[in-house]
Design a protein around this motif. Structure first.
Motif, PDB file in Angstrom:
ATOM      1  N   TYR A  39     -29.727 -40.613   8.176  1.00  0.00           N
ATOM      2  CA  TYR A  39     -28.467 -41.116   7.637  1.00  0.00           C
ATOM      3  C   TYR A  39     -28.317 -40.748   6.166  1.00  0.00           C
ATOM      4  O   TYR A  39     -29.276 -40.820   5.394  1.00  0.00           O
ATOM      5  CB  TYR A  39     -28.392 -42.640   7.779  1.00  0.00           C
ATOM      6  N   ARG A  40     -27.103 -40.379   5.807  1.00  0.00           N
ATOM      7  CA  ARG A  40     -26.726 -40.214   4.407  1.00  0.00           C
ATOM      8  C   ARG A  40     -25.753 -41.345   4.098  1.00  0.00           C
ATOM      9  O   ARG A  40     -24.755 -41.522   4.792  1.00  0.00           O
ATOM     10  CB  ARG A  40     -26.062 -38.852   4.196  1.00  0.00           C
ATOM     11  N   LEU A  41     -26.033 -42.135   3.079  1.00  0.00           N
ATOM     12  CA  LEU A  41     -25.284 -43.360   2.822  1.00  0.00           C
ATOM     13  C   LEU A  41     -24.314 -43.201   1.668  1.00  0.00           C
ATOM     14  O   LEU A  41     -24.673 -42.692   0.601  1.00  0.00           O
ATOM     15  CB  LEU A  41     -26.264 -44.509   2.542  1.00  0.00           C
ATOM     16  N   ARG A  42     -23.080 -43.659   1.871  1.00  0.00           N
ATOM     17  CA  ARG A  42     -22.028 -43.541   0.861  1.00  0.00           C
ATOM     18  C   ARG A  42     -21.241 -44.840   0.765  1.00  0.00           C
ATOM     19  O   ARG A  42     -20.872 -45.441   1.773  1.00  0.00           O
ATOM     20  CB  ARG A  42     -21.056 -42.409   1.215  1.00  0.00           C
ATOM     21  N   VAL A  43     -20.976 -45.279  -0.465  1.00  0.00           N
ATOM     22  CA  VAL A  43     -20.094 -46.421  -0.716  1.00  0.00           C
ATOM     23  C   VAL A  43     -18.792 -45.869  -1.273  1.00  0.00           C
ATOM     24  O   VAL A  43     -18.797 -45.118  -2.259  1.00  0.00           O
ATOM     25  CB  VAL A  43     -20.720 -47.421  -1.709  1.00  0.00           C
ATOM     26  N   ILE A  44     -17.691 -46.226  -0.635  1.00  0.00           N
ATOM     27  CA  ILE A  44     -16.370 -45.727  -1.026  1.00  0.00           C
ATOM     28  C   ILE A  44     -15.567 -46.870  -1.641  1.00  0.00           C
ATOM     29  O   ILE A  44     -15.510 -47.968  -1.073  1.00  0.00           O
ATOM     30  CB  ILE A  44     -15.594 -45.161   0.178  1.00  0.00           C
ATOM     31  N   ALA A  45     -14.968 -46.628  -2.795  1.00  0.00           N
ATOM     32  CA  ALA A  45     -14.157 -47.644  -3.472  1.00  0.00           C
ATOM     33  C   ALA A  45     -12.678 -47.417  -3.196  1.00  0.00           C
ATOM     34  O   ALA A  45     -12.250 -46.302  -2.867  1.00  0.00           O
ATOM     35  CB  ALA A  45     -14.419 -47.604  -4.976  1.00  0.00           C
ATOM     36  N   SER A  46     -11.904 -48.469  -3.348  1.00  0.00           N
ATOM     37  CA  SER A  46     -10.453 -48.346  -3.154  1.00  0.00           C
ATOM     38  C   SER A  46      -9.739 -47.960  -4.435  1.00  0.00           C
ATOM     39  O   SER A  46      -8.555 -47.617  -4.413  1.00  0.00           O
ATOM     40  CB  SER A  46      -9.888 -49.676  -2.631  1.00  0.00           C
ATOM     41  N   GLN A  47     -10.471 -47.994  -5.558  1.00  0.00           N
ATOM     42  CA  GLN A  47      -9.891 -47.622  -6.849  1.00  0.00           C
ATOM     43  C   GLN A  47     -11.015 -47.165  -7.769  1.00  0.00           C
ATOM     44  O   GLN A  47     -12.180 -47.495  -7.547  1.00  0.00           O
ATOM     45  CB  GLN A  47      -9.148 -48.815  -7.453  1.00  0.00           C
ATOM     46  N   PRO A  48     -10.698 -46.394  -8.786  1.00  0.00           N
ATOM     47  CA  PRO A  48     -11.748 -45.862  -9.679  1.00  0.00           C
ATOM     48  C   PRO A  48     -12.495 -46.981 -10.408  1.00  0.00           C
ATOM     49  O   PRO A  48     -11.974 -48.065 -10.644  1.00  0.00           O
ATOM     50  CB  PRO A  48     -10.953 -44.993 -10.667  1.00  0.00           C
ATOM     51  N   GLY A  49     -13.748 -46.704 -10.753  1.00  0.00           N
ATOM     52  CA  GLY A  49     -14.547 -47.652 -11.519  1.00  0.00           C
ATOM     53  C   GLY A  49     -15.498 -48.439 -10.653  1.00  0.00           C
ATOM     54  O   GLY A  49     -15.525 -48.314  -9.423  1.00  0.00           O
ATOM     55  N   ALA A  50     -16.302 -49.268 -11.320  1.00  0.00           N
ATOM     56  CA  ALA A  50     -17.269 -50.093 -10.610  1.00  0.00           C
ATOM     57  C   ALA A  50     -16.551 -51.123  -9.743  1.00  0.00           C
ATOM     58  O   ALA A  50     -15.455 -51.582 -10.054  1.00  0.00           O
ATOM     59  CB  ALA A  50     -18.180 -50.793 -11.611  1.00  0.00           C
ATOM     60  N   ILE A  51     -17.187 -51.497  -8.641  1.00  0.00           N
ATOM     61  CA  ILE A  51     -16.641 -52.504  -7.722  1.00  0.00           C
ATOM     62  C   ILE A  51     -17.301 -53.837  -8.039  1.00  0.00           C
ATOM     63  O   ILE A  51     -18.516 -53.980  -7.912  1.00  0.00           O
ATOM     64  CB  ILE A  51     -16.921 -52.127  -6.258  1.00  0.00           C
ATOM     65  N   ARG A  52     -16.512 -54.799  -8.448  1.00  0.00           N
ATOM     66  CA  ARG A  52     -17.049 -56.127  -8.743  1.00  0.00           C
ATOM     67  C   ARG A  52     -17.098 -56.930  -7.449  1.00  0.00           C
ATOM     68  O   ARG A  52     -16.060 -57.157  -6.809  1.00  0.00           O
ATOM     69  CB  ARG A  52     -16.208 -56.846  -9.786  1.00  0.00           C
TER      70      ARG A  52
END
Length: 325
Positions: A39-52
């Protein structure tokens, strides 16, 4: 030869951290146990920057929706939940991205309340799904075309996979590992993470909804309060109808229409709720609990309890006795 599968988890602001980190740890451990990059793991955000996250911890995403991910196809796309997902306004950018990406993924799904995001994108219509028990009814009411299984830990429906609340994301991920890499690897992952390979029972055993509030006209509410206060009494339709000076047929029709459940189903729900409290206290055996709650015998209690909670009273008592102070 095994090919590397990209697992992408969409994490939106306020995400429940374990909805992301739990599945990632399962897949990462699968890589260790398989001794290859399965597996290659990826976290995708809905907007730029860190996800709080909801706990305040910040995640640094690998990509943002709309960005070109190159030639890296997404094998499995999961949407993580947030505490406010059930009431949040639809994010049109997210729904557009999901509608574009999910047809290309081999699998897609959600963890916890992430199901609401998929439902808002129209991706759950006609599908059988699950979500956290606390918002399962709301999902069913908000999206009538979705078939919600409020008790399931996780559900498989074609390419779609959905998990119940929070830690159920680990159960779902372990099931995906079993699909991809086989039972032996999945069992090794479960052992290393000190988790059950197959969790017994459904999520209703964890539900803390409590008893339904009395509804309907005032006379019906009074009957419901009396049932809740006296679960061991005779609650046959004939007896309850007599309390309102109605015929049994008229009472049953009125109760079902205004309360949303038959008198028998409502009484059983009250009795099971009372039984749960007594079993948690740990002072009475199932036979004694049955008598105190109005069940004819321990077998009748067991059947009703399994129907509503998913496990036997004895197993429930073993797990939860004295858990509630």
């Amino acid at each position: 030869m095994r090919t590397t599968k990209t697992i992408a988890i969409l994490a939106m602001p306020g995400v429940q951290l374990l909805d992301v980190s739990g599945p990632l740890d399962v897949f990462a451990e699968a890589n260790v146990q398989a001794r290859t990059e399965a597996y290659r793991l990826r976290v995708i955000a809905s907007q730029p920057g860190a996800i709080r996250s909801s706990s305040g911890v910040r995640l640094m995403p690998d990509a943002v929706i709309g960005e070109d991910m190159g030639d890296e196809p997404i094998h499995t796309l999961l949407v993580a939940g947030t505490p406010h997902a059930a009431t949040a306004a639809t994010n049109l950018d997210v729904t557009a991205w999901l509608r574009k990406l999910t047809p290309k993924a081999r699998r897609f799904g959600s963890v916890c309340s992430g199901a609401f995001v998929l439902a808002q994108a129209g991706l759950l219509n006609g599908r059988r799904v699950t979500t956290h028990w606390a918002v399962a009814d709301q999902l069913a009411q908000s999206f009538p075309a979705v078939q919600v299984d409020a008790d399931a830990i996780h559900v498989r429906d074609g390419r779609l996979r959905t998990a119940a609340g929070v830690t159920a994301g680990l159960d779902l991920s372990l099931a995906l590992v079993e699909e991809d890499l086989g039972r032996e690897i999945a069992m090794k992952v479960a052992a290393q993470l000190v988790m059950l390979f197959k969790r017994p029972g459904g999520q209703m055993q964890f539900s803390r909804k409590g008893e339904a509030a009395p509804t309907g006209r005032s006379a019906l509410q009074e009957v419901q309060r009396w049932i809740a206060a006296n679960p061991a009494e005779d609650h046959s339709v004939a007896h309850l109808a007599g309390r309102m000076s109605l015929s049994p047929r008229h009472f049953a029709r009125l109760f079902t229409q205004e309360v949303g459940a038959t008198p028998a189903a409502w009484v059983e729900g009250i009795r099971v709720s009372t039984a749960r409290r007594l079993l948690e206290a740990g002072d009475a055996a199932p036979k004694q609990v049955a008598a105190q709650c109005g069940f004819a015998d321990a077998d009748t209690l067991r059947r009703a309890f399994q129907r509503q909670v998913g496990i036997t009273p004895a197993e429930y008592r073993k797990r939860y006795a004295h858990a509630v102070g």
